[in-house]
Scaffold this motif. Structure first.
Motif, short mmCIF file in Angstrom:
data_model
loop_
_atom_site.label_atom_id
_atom_site.label_comp_id
_atom_site.label_asym_id
_atom_site.label_seq_id
_atom_site.Cartn_x
_atom_site.Cartn_y
_atom_site.Cartn_z
N LEU A 110 0.83 -1.21 0.00
CA LEU A 110 0.00 0.00 0.00
C LEU A 110 0.87 1.26 0.00
N ALA A 111 1.93 1.27 0.79
CA ALA A 111 2.83 2.44 0.84
C ALA A 111 3.52 2.65 -0.50
N ILE A 112 3.99 1.57 -1.14
CA ILE A 112 4.64 1.68 -2.45
C ILE A 112 3.66 2.22 -3.48
N GLU A 113 2.44 1.72 -3.48
CA GLU A 113 1.42 2.20 -4.42
C GLU A 113 1.11 3.68 -4.19
N LEU A 114 1.06 4.09 -2.94
CA LEU A 114 0.77 5.49 -2.63
C LEU A 114 1.88 6.41 -3.14
N PHE A 115 3.15 6.02 -2.91
CA PHE A 115 4.27 6.82 -3.43
C PHE A 115 4.28 6.84 -4.95
N MET A 175 1.32 11.81 -10.15
CA MET A 175 0.65 13.10 -10.12
C MET A 175 1.64 14.25 -10.34
N CYS A 176 2.83 14.14 -9.74
CA CYS A 176 3.87 15.16 -9.93
C CYS A 176 4.31 15.22 -11.39
N LEU A 177 4.48 14.04 -12.01
CA LEU A 177 4.85 14.01 -13.42
C LEU A 177 3.76 14.64 -14.28
N PHE A 178 2.51 14.36 -13.98
CA PHE A 178 1.38 14.88 -14.75
C PHE A 178 1.32 16.40 -14.65
N ARG A 179 1.56 16.94 -13.43
CA ARG A 179 1.56 18.39 -13.27
C ARG A 179 2.75 19.02 -14.00
N GLY A 180 3.87 18.32 -14.08
CA GLY A 180 5.04 18.84 -14.78
C GLY A 180 4.82 18.90 -16.29
N ILE A 181 4.02 18.02 -16.84
CA ILE A 181 3.74 18.02 -18.27
C ILE A 181 2.85 19.20 -18.64
N GLN A 182 1.87 19.51 -17.82
CA GLN A 182 0.90 20.56 -18.15
C GLN A 182 1.50 21.95 -18.12
#
Length: 81
Positions: A63-68, A74-81
């Protein structure tokens, strides 16, 4: 001569059908020290209880690995926009 205990209830050195008997003669005469007295349900439940904490720890780790991974995505997605 009738046996007091079935042969299947006698303890074996290895807990398998092929293992050698600990003391077959003493078991068949009714000495409880050489007999298996617990049923299958009890043995399975006891072995499950000993591994339930390991399974819980593994689940929390995954669960912790999936959360990270989700936060990283999400950080990568915000960096693309």
């Amino acid at each position: 001569l009738e046996k007091a205990t079935p042969e299947a209830c006698c303890q074996r050195e290895l807990q398998s059908r092929e293992g050698m008997f600990v003391n077959k003669e003493a078991c068949l005469t009714g000495i409880e020290r050489f007999q298996n007295r617990q049923g299958c349900y009890t043995v399975i439940l006891n072995s499950f209880e000993s591994y339930v904490y390991l399974a819980g720890a593994l689940a929390i780790g995954v669960l912790a690995i999936e959360l990270f991974a989700m936060i990283f995505a999400m950080c990568l997605f915000r960096g693309i926009q």
